[in-house]
Enzyme design. Structure first.
Site, PDB file in Angstrom:
ATOM      1  CE  LYS A  83       0.636  21.769  70.164  1.00  0.00           C
ATOM      2  NZ  LYS A  83       1.479  22.939  70.423  1.00  0.00           N
ATOM      3  CD  GLN A 129       1.101  26.700  69.765  1.00  0.00           C
ATOM      4  OE1 GLN A 129       0.571  25.736  70.321  1.00  0.00           O
ATOM      5  NE2 GLN A 129       2.142  26.555  68.952  1.00  0.00           N
ATOM      6  CG  ASP A 137       4.081  22.431  75.540  1.00  0.00           C
ATOM      7  OD1 ASP A 137       4.230  21.391  74.879  1.00  0.00           O
ATOM      8  OD2 ASP A 137       4.181  23.572  75.038  1.00  0.00           O
TER       9      ASP A 137
END
Ligand code: NAP
Length: 280
Positions: free
Chosen positions: A54, A98, A121
């Protein structure tokens, strides 16, 4: 018949070129360089690889990134403090925590602490609710990337029967909501579903999001179906068994090179969007 390859790798690469132009434009107009903050808790090597991919994608399109790595024994309170700091940092447009975090951490509380405008996200409860209601919000990155892929390849969703196997908060549930918003008829399957084979046999579009190698068998899948596999496991296999599908289904994602690159692309696209909104 030979199945059309839904090439997420190629699409993501092409979309990155457009993103780079848009990032340059934003900066030329006096905007701040868009930046994504990534938070990695613990030392899981796969998670570290995903985060690095990412960060690399940010670099490729000219966006900044800030990498925060916290020890495996981090507490919920410590992680919340970090998230609050990033929420208040004007140089950060998007926050990626994450998944998964170590088990002592209340992941839901930490996801929900991310401010809505930085939830690039698409992990917050509020963002999910807004997206499901058809309101403006950043979608969860993996299903958002899958939707971009389906639209790019003109896969008809309206009136089709989509079967989503998996109901996680970051993948199966938002995927189902997005397909429903695109006027598909949606069935969501999970570990308590009785006769998964029978459910999958009804599908015009199958989404594999279970996290178990080849759990969904090729023989369950209809001729002419569209096959989307979010899984990736050792040996390059996904959540869906591919044996013979290339000559029977109408379209399918490769593993790897299908859903993964589109997830990263959705994340960085949404980070740019957050930066554009912040600069208004
Ligand atoms: P997850 O949180 O572990 O959820 C798995 C889901 O599968 C759960 O809803 C579970 O049902 C269901 N399930 C498990 N066993 C089942 C069975 N035997 N029959 C039917 N359903 C079953 O996983 P996730 O985070 O959603 O990820 C799913 C997959 O997508 C994984 O392979 C993961 O690696 C992949 N993924 C890929 C990307 C990418 O960028 N490519 C991103 C995220 C995830 P219950 O709810 O009943 O437990």
């Amino acid at each position: 018949m030979s199945a059309q390859v839904l090439d997420g790798k190629l699409l993501a690469k092409n979309r990155e070129q457009l993103l780079k132009v848009a990032v340059d434009q934003l900066i030329a107009q006096g905007g701040r360089k868009p930046a994504l903050a990534t938070i990695l808790v613990g030392d899981d090597p796969s998670s570290a690889t995903y985060v690095q991919m990412k960060i690399n994608a940010c670099e490729r399109v000219g966006m900044g990134s800030k990498s925060i790595i916290l020890p495996a024994k981090t507490t919920t309170e410590e992680l919340l403090t970090e998230i609050t700091r990033l929420n208040n940092d004007p140089e950060i447009n998007g926050i990626l925590l994450q998944h998964p975090v170590p088990e002592q951490i209340d992941e839901r509380a930490c996801f929900d602490a991310i401010s809505l405008e930085k939830d690039v996200d698409g992990v917050t409860t509020q963002g999910f609710g807004r997206m499901a209601m058809g309101e403006k919000a950043f979608g969860s990155a993996t299903p958002a990337g899958i939707m971009t892929l389906l639209k790019h390849y003109d896969v008809q969703m309206e009136g089709k029967h989509a079967v989503v196997v998996g109901r996680s908060p970051i993948l199966g549930k938002p995927m189902a909501a997005m397909l429903l918003n695109a006027n598909a008829t949606v069935t969501v399957c999970h570990s308590r579903t009785v006769d998964l084979a029978q459910q999958v046999q009804k599908a015009d579009i199958v989404i594999g999001a279970v996290g178990k190698p080849e759990l969904i068998k090729a023989q369950w899948i209809n001729d002419g179906a569209v096959v989307i596999d979010a899984g990736y496991h050792v040996g390059g296999v996904g959540d869906i068994e591919k044996q013979g599908l290339e000559t029977r289904v109408s379209a399918m994602t490769p593993v790897p090179g299908g859903v993964g690159p589109m997830t990263i692309n959705a994340l960085i696209s949404q980070t740019l969007k957050a930066a554009q909104l912040a600069s208004l």
